[in-house]
Design a protein around this motif. Sequence first.
Motif: not given
Length: 218
Positions: A33-34, A56-65, A94-101
């Motif tokens: 998430y940047g 194992h996979i990696v998911i990009p969350l560029e919008f958060m940064s 990081v606001p609501f990070r765990n909620g998003i993940m």
Amino acid sequence: MKDSIIIVSGGMDSITLLYDEQARIALAVSFDYGSNHNAKEIPFAKLHCERLGIPHIVIPLEFMSKYFKSSLLEGSEAIPEGHYEDENMKSTVVPFRNGIMLSIAVGIAESNGLKYVMMANHGGDHTIYPDCTPEFVNAFDSAAEAGTYVKVRLHTPYTNITKEDIARRGKSLGIDYSETWSCYKGGERHCGKCGTCVERKEALEKAGIEDQTEYEEN
């Protein structure tokens, strides 16, 4: 029975949970998430998953940064130093990070017929991270169950224990914590002064584990 997906960052807590529950884990997911330290953490997540034979996979969350406000997303100089209980550490939220993940992980779980999503939040997180508290976990667990056909549930066994307790568990599992990353600044070595570094040092010392971490101050 492999019935679970785990959110694994590459830090002490999630790596301990990875080993603790390995027999149940069908898939591990990391999120980029940047933050300053994603690039240091995620390779450790990959390393341990490969060692255990867990996909194992990696998911990009560029919008958060781009759209979220947090010192974790602003460069190492923005990271405050001190203990987690200090007021200034709230800037690392990081606001609501765990909620998003968790939302993404729940969707992946249902898509793969998995019944549980694992997260390694712990009691020490409660001071400043609202999306690590028992209240949040219970509410999200209910939402996930109600919002999925397979009735996905959260599995968060560390919610009410300390990082010291987790370190003791890792010690019994034979985990080498030098192969994990904690520091929020994400430099070449752990800074030794930010909240996560301080917490890491305390947990290892109290658990009777020799700290092999390379710190800048050393």
